[in-house]
Design a protein around this motif. Structure first.
Motif, PDB file in Angstrom:
ATOM      1  N   LEU A 256     -41.667   7.710  16.256  1.00 56.22           N
ATOM      2  CA  LEU A 256     -40.393   8.259  15.784  1.00 56.22           C
ATOM      3  C   LEU A 256     -39.221   7.772  16.622  1.00 56.22           C
ATOM      4  O   LEU A 256     -38.139   7.520  16.083  1.00 56.22           O
ATOM      5  N   LEU A 257     -39.428   7.640  17.940  1.00 53.66           N
ATOM      6  CA  LEU A 257     -38.364   7.052  18.742  1.00 53.66           C
ATOM      7  C   LEU A 257     -38.137   5.596  18.346  1.00 53.66           C
ATOM      8  O   LEU A 257     -37.028   5.075  18.454  1.00 53.66           O
ATOM      9  N   GLY A 258     -39.200   4.943  17.882  1.00 53.60           N
ATOM     10  CA  GLY A 258     -39.073   3.563  17.427  1.00 53.60           C
ATOM     11  C   GLY A 258     -38.302   3.416  16.129  1.00 53.60           C
ATOM     12  O   GLY A 258     -37.936   2.301  15.749  1.00 53.60           O
ATOM     13  N   LEU A 259     -38.060   4.535  15.443  1.00 51.92           N
ATOM     14  CA  LEU A 259     -37.268   4.457  14.208  1.00 51.92           C
ATOM     15  C   LEU A 259     -35.873   3.913  14.475  1.00 51.92           C
ATOM     16  O   LEU A 259     -35.259   3.303  13.595  1.00 51.92           O
ATOM     17  N   LYS A 260     -35.356   4.147  15.686  1.00 53.85           N
ATOM     18  CA  LYS A 260     -34.020   3.619  15.987  1.00 53.85           C
ATOM     19  C   LYS A 260     -34.046   2.098  15.970  1.00 53.85           C
ATOM     20  O   LYS A 260     -33.047   1.458  15.669  1.00 53.85           O
ATOM     21  N   GLY A 261     -35.209   1.512  16.305  1.00 54.53           N
ATOM     22  CA  GLY A 261     -35.350   0.067  16.216  1.00 54.53           C
ATOM     23  C   GLY A 261     -35.718  -0.387  14.822  1.00 54.53           C
ATOM     24  O   GLY A 261     -35.244  -1.415  14.333  1.00 54.53           O
ATOM     25  N   ASN A 262     -36.577   0.383  14.165  1.00 43.83           N
ATOM     26  CA  ASN A 262     -37.012   0.009  12.819  1.00 43.83           C
ATOM     27  C   ASN A 262     -35.917   0.191  11.782  1.00 43.83           C
ATOM     28  O   ASN A 262     -35.809  -0.599  10.841  1.00 43.83           O
ATOM     29  N   LEU A 263     -35.122   1.230  11.925  1.00 47.00           N
ATOM     30  CA  LEU A 263     -34.146   1.563  10.877  1.00 47.00           C
ATOM     31  C   LEU A 263     -32.704   1.485  11.379  1.00 47.00           C
ATOM     32  O   LEU A 263     -31.902   0.715  10.840  1.00 47.00           O
ATOM     33  N   GLU A 264     -32.369   2.275  12.414  1.00 51.23           N
ATOM     34  CA  GLU A 264     -30.968   2.345  12.825  1.00 51.23           C
ATOM     35  C   GLU A 264     -30.465   1.019  13.422  1.00 51.23           C
ATOM     36  O   GLU A 264     -29.370   0.570  13.090  1.00 51.23           O
ATOM     37  N   MET A 265     -31.263   0.398  14.295  1.00 53.47           N
ATOM     38  CA  MET A 265     -30.820  -0.880  14.854  1.00 53.47           C
ATOM     39  C   MET A 265     -30.813  -1.975  13.803  1.00 53.47           C
ATOM     40  O   MET A 265     -29.969  -2.873  13.833  1.00 53.47           O
ATOM     41  N   THR A 266     -31.766  -1.910  12.870  1.00 54.20           N
ATOM     42  CA  THR A 266     -31.757  -2.863  11.758  1.00 54.20           C
ATOM     43  C   THR A 266     -30.522  -2.656  10.892  1.00 54.20           C
ATOM     44  O   THR A 266     -29.878  -3.625  10.465  1.00 54.20           O
ATOM     45  N   LEU A 267     -30.187  -1.391  10.628  1.00 55.61           N
ATOM     46  CA  LEU A 267     -28.973  -1.081   9.881  1.00 55.61           C
ATOM     47  C   LEU A 267     -27.743  -1.585  10.627  1.00 55.61           C
ATOM     48  O   LEU A 267     -26.852  -2.222  10.028  1.00 55.61           O
ATOM     49  N   ALA A 268     -27.691  -1.332  11.936  1.00 55.56           N
ATOM     50  CA  ALA A 268     -26.546  -1.796  12.730  1.00 55.56           C
ATOM     51  C   ALA A 268     -26.438  -3.314  12.715  1.00 55.56           C
ATOM     52  O   ALA A 268     -25.339  -3.873  12.618  1.00 55.56           O
ATOM     53  N   SER A 269     -27.583  -3.998  12.796  1.00 54.52           N
ATOM     54  CA  SER A 269     -27.566  -5.459  12.779  1.00 54.52           C
ATOM     55  C   SER A 269     -27.097  -5.991  11.434  1.00 54.52           C
ATOM     56  O   SER A 269     -26.314  -6.942  11.354  1.00 54.52           O
ATOM     57  N   ARG A 270     -27.562  -5.374  10.331  1.00 57.20           N
ATOM     58  CA  ARG A 270     -27.116  -5.799   8.989  1.00 57.20           C
ATOM     59  C   ARG A 270     -25.619  -5.600   8.826  1.00 57.20           C
ATOM     60  O   ARG A 270     -24.910  -6.488   8.332  1.00 57.20           O
ATOM     61  N   LEU A 271     -25.125  -4.431   9.231  1.00 53.24           N
ATOM     62  CA  LEU A 271     -23.699  -4.148   9.086  1.00 53.24           C
ATOM     63  C   LEU A 271     -22.860  -5.044  10.001  1.00 53.24           C
ATOM     64  O   LEU A 271     -21.769  -5.480   9.613  1.00 53.24           O
ATOM     65  N   SER A 272     -23.371  -5.332  11.215  1.00 51.40           N
ATOM     66  CA  SER A 272     -22.639  -6.207  12.136  1.00 51.40           C
ATOM     67  C   SER A 272     -22.514  -7.611  11.560  1.00 51.40           C
ATOM     68  O   SER A 272     -21.454  -8.245  11.648  1.00 51.40           O
ATOM     69  N   THR A 273     -23.597  -8.101  10.964  1.00 52.50           N
ATOM     70  CA  THR A 273     -23.555  -9.422  10.342  1.00 52.50           C
ATOM     71  C   THR A 273     -22.548  -9.453   9.202  1.00 52.50           C
ATOM     72  O   THR A 273     -21.739 -10.390   9.090  1.00 52.50           O
ATOM     73  N   GLN A 274     -22.573  -8.430   8.352  1.00 44.44           N
ATOM     74  CA  GLN A 274     -21.632  -8.377   7.238  1.00 44.44           C
ATOM     75  C   GLN A 274     -20.193  -8.248   7.739  1.00 44.44           C
ATOM     76  O   GLN A 274     -19.266  -8.810   7.146  1.00 44.44           O
ATOM     77  N   ALA A 275     -20.005  -7.513   8.844  1.00 49.83           N
ATOM     78  CA  ALA A 275     -18.657  -7.376   9.399  1.00 49.83           C
ATOM     79  C   ALA A 275     -18.148  -8.718   9.918  1.00 49.83           C
ATOM     80  O   ALA A 275     -16.992  -9.092   9.686  1.00 49.83           O
ATOM     81  N   ASN A 276     -19.009  -9.467  10.609  1.00 45.64           N
ATOM     82  CA  ASN A 276     -18.603 -10.774  11.126  1.00 45.64           C
ATOM     83  C   ASN A 276     -18.366 -11.785  10.015  1.00 45.64           C
ATOM     84  O   ASN A 276     -17.615 -12.746  10.198  1.00 45.64           O
ATOM     85  N   LEU A 277     -19.010 -11.573   8.868  1.00 48.33           N
ATOM     86  CA  LEU A 277     -18.774 -12.440   7.711  1.00 48.33           C
ATOM     87  C   LEU A 277     -17.546 -12.011   6.907  1.00 48.33           C
ATOM     88  O   LEU A 277     -17.178 -12.681   5.940  1.00 48.33           O
ATOM     89  N   GLY A 278     -16.928 -10.891   7.273  1.00 46.04           N
ATOM     90  CA  GLY A 278     -15.716 -10.434   6.611  1.00 46.04           C
ATOM     91  C   GLY A 278     -15.941  -9.562   5.396  1.00 46.04           C
ATOM     92  O   GLY A 278     -14.985  -9.237   4.673  1.00 46.04           O
ATOM     93  N   ASN A 279     -17.185  -9.127   5.150  1.00 53.47           N
ATOM     94  CA  ASN A 279     -17.460  -8.345   3.947  1.00 53.47           C
ATOM     95  C   ASN A 279     -17.089  -6.871   4.085  1.00 53.47           C
ATOM     96  O   ASN A 279     -17.199  -6.125   3.109  1.00 53.47           O
ATOM     97  N   LEU A 280     -16.678  -6.437   5.264  1.00 50.97           N
ATOM     98  CA  LEU A 280     -16.226  -5.055   5.431  1.00 50.97           C
ATOM     99  C   LEU A 280     -14.713  -4.926   5.361  1.00 50.97           C
ATOM    100  O   LEU A 280     -14.184  -3.824   5.490  1.00 50.97           O
ATOM    101  N   ASP A 281     -14.032  -6.043   5.145  1.00 52.98           N
ATOM    102  CA  ASP A 281     -12.572  -5.994   5.099  1.00 52.98           C
ATOM    103  C   ASP A 281     -12.064  -5.383   3.806  1.00 52.98           C
ATOM    104  O   ASP A 281     -10.951  -4.865   3.749  1.00 52.98           O
ATOM    105  N   SER A 282     -12.873  -5.450   2.756  1.00 52.59           N
ATOM    106  CA  SER A 282     -12.514  -4.823   1.480  1.00 52.59           C
ATOM    107  C   SER A 282     -13.118  -3.430   1.422  1.00 52.59           C
ATOM    108  O   SER A 282     -14.308  -3.240   1.682  1.00 52.59           O
ATOM    109  N   LYS A 283     -12.301  -2.428   1.086  1.00 49.17           N
ATOM    110  CA  LYS A 283     -12.783  -1.050   1.050  1.00 49.17           C
ATOM    111  C   LYS A 283     -13.884  -0.865   0.008  1.00 49.17           C
ATOM    112  O   LYS A 283     -14.859  -0.137   0.241  1.00 49.17           O
TER     113      LYS A 283
END
Length: 529
Positions: free
Chosen positions: A160-187
């Motif tokens: 369960l502590l590993g969920l932060k790596g399996n889910l939350e860190m994966t989510l953070a990595s996906r969102l970070s990639t999309q942010a660096n690609l500029g896909n979060l600039d549009s609401k």
């Protein structure tokens, strides 16, 4: 001039020029004509290309005659909208680029070691204090009746502590990639990303929580040949409840961190994953301990509580999956993102079995287990997220830049090379010992745990921690590029495996360290003496 040899091509969709010219292109249709004394313009072999989200197509087919020297060809471009190329000018529009020749369309600013250290250090220290808090919680709750009488709960802890790596860190990595690609600039795109990813994380968390409880029962009960239905319901309900609530809270925090980082011009790859871990271990362990305690107290009074929690969470799975499937950003992950998450859960559960075995002999291991696993997971998640973003900026999955070594990388180039990735690996590795010294001092100052912090203990513990991070950073360098070559997105695949391997290595190395300290010491419970 013969009319029979004349062909006209109407390109009704936008065409991105493969070479930039010094003179601007007027916003009107342009006609290019070749006479019989010049080579005819060759567009017969022009294939459909997906450029900048739009498709370049060929309409009509020219009729050519090799016997006619007066052949004319006319090409008409609809060039009313400005476009920008995805690849650089060396890319040919009628041939697929060689995997080793993929280059960025524009130079990418390389971060210095000081910028990386400055952005990573503070979130890393905050995350470390979060793991220290989780360790102190585990040090206290290991003596509760539910942990003593239902010891299989310890097997749930790394999973369960590993969920932060399996889910939350994966989510953070996906969102970070999309942010660096500029896909979060549009609401509109931002909210689409957020809703789809949050629904996906909820579905994955409930499933992983259920399976983690099944694995805990199998590993804990089969060797002893026993089965207890009420304890099974307690494990299942507490695991699913913890996974669902923790993933929702931490997912919301991750979304806020990535969006704010984008607004203030900070690279979210350096910030998001450590902050996910700063709250992840503490929140997850507190929920698991509290939920297990409440359900354990209800075993003889309110037997309906555990089955109700299980049924409600299972009923929500189709809703979360429906939202994820309909979302364009998570549709692919719904089908392809389960294998890494479930495999990582099983790997973490093996670490939980090691913890369940050793915590009964060395009580002092409980306070350090979340710390060593959390630090290793934080650093390798930052490295993997940075590596993935760098690949997204220069090429597509399945193709590697020419500068990347295929196969297992040389450890010297992975840590001592001149690239930004090697520079980042050195910075992350340099943070291990100072961070653990701060965390050990904090544990000692708070008088937590059952182990004296001595020079011998510190030396063996730091060696185990350093060896864990070296292995993880090297594996990240290899795994991210290997997964990319297979055409998969490392944001969805690499981080779950890496954090799970980090949990297994951290728990195993910590158990070996405590056993070694026991052998060279006075062979009592306080292995630090």
């Amino acid at each position: 001039m013969a009319e029979r040899g004349q062909g006209v091509y109407n390109l009704r969709k936008r065409m991105v020029p493969t070479r930039l010219t010094s003179s601007p292109i007027p916003p009107t249709d342009i006609t290019m004509t070749s006479t019989g004394h010049e080579p005819a313009t060759k567009l017969n072999d022009l294939k459909s290309k997906h450029l900048n989200g739009r498709t370049l197509t060929q309409e009509g087919s020219p009729s050519t005659n090799d016997d006619d020297d007066d052949e004319e060809e006319e090409t008409i471009f609809d060039n009313n909208v400005d476009t920008r190329p995805l690849l650089n000018a060396s890319s040919s529009p009628d041939s697929d680029p060689d995997p080793g020749d993929v280059e960025a369309n524009q130079p990418i600013r390389e971060e210095t070691w000081f910028e990386i250290a400055l952005q990573v250090f503070f979130p890393y220290i905050v995350a470390g204090f979060g793991t220290v808090g989780a360790g102190m919680v585990l040090d206290v709750v290991q003596h509760w009746d539910v942990f003593v009488n239902v010891s299989e709960v310890f097997i749930l802890v790394p999973a369960l502590l590993g969920l932060k790596g399996n889910l939350e860190m994966t989510l953070a990595s996906r969102l970070s990639t999309q942010a660096n690609l500029g896909n979060l600039d549009s609401k509109k795109e931002m909210w689409s990303l957020i809703c789809g990813n949050m629904a996906l994380v909820q579905a994955q968390a409930i499933v992983v929580g259920f399976l983690a409880s099944m694995v805990a029962m199998i590993m804990g009960w089969i060797p002893q040949g026993k089965f207890d239905l009420y304890h099974g319901l307690l494990l299942c309900a507490s695991s699913m409840f913890t996974a669902a609530v923790a993933s929702f809270v931490l997912g919301a925090v991750m979304v806020g961190v990535v969006v704010v980082s984008r607004k203030v011009k900070i690279n979210p790859d350096n910030v998001a994953t450590p902050i996910a871990a700063s709250l992840g271990d503490l929140v997850t362990l507190s929920l698991l301990a509290g939920g297990s305690l409440v359900l354990y107290a209800s075993l003889g009074k309110h037997l309906w509580m555990a089955p109700t929690i299980i049924g409600l969470l299972v009923a929500l799975i189709p809703l979360w999956l429906y939202i994820s499937v309909k979302n364009k950003y998570t549709n692919v992950v719904v089908y392809s993102g389960w294998t890494p998450v479930l495999s990582a859960m099983f790997i973490s559960s093996v670490g939980g079995l090691i913890l369940d075995f050793t915590v009964s002999r060395y009580h002092g291991i409980a306070v350090f287990q979340p710390v060593i696993n959390g630090v290793g997971g934080n650093l390798v998640a930052v490295h993997a997220s940075r590596l993935t973003t760098a690949l997204h900026l220069v090429c597509k999955p399945g193709r590697l830049p020419a500068t990347i070594t295929r196969g297992c990388p040389n450890p010297g180039s992975a840590f001592c090379g001149q690239s930004t990735n090697a520079n980042a690996a050195r910075v992350l590795l340099a943070l291990v010992i100072p961070g653990h010294l701060i965390f050990m001092f904090t544990i000692s100052y708070m008088k937590a745990g059952h182990t004296s912090i001595t020079i011998t203990f510190a030396g063996i513990y730091l060696t185990a921690s350093l060896l864990q991070v070296i292995i993880l950073l090297y594996l990240a360098h290899w795994m991210v590029h290997f997964v990319w070559r297979l055409g998969e997105d490392p944001d969805n695949v690499a981080i779950p495996y890496l954090t799970a391997i980090g949990d297994l290595l951290g728990t195993a190395f910590l158990a070996l360290a405590f056993h070694l300290l026991y052998l060279i010491g006075d062979k009592d419970a306080d292995v630090g003496e």
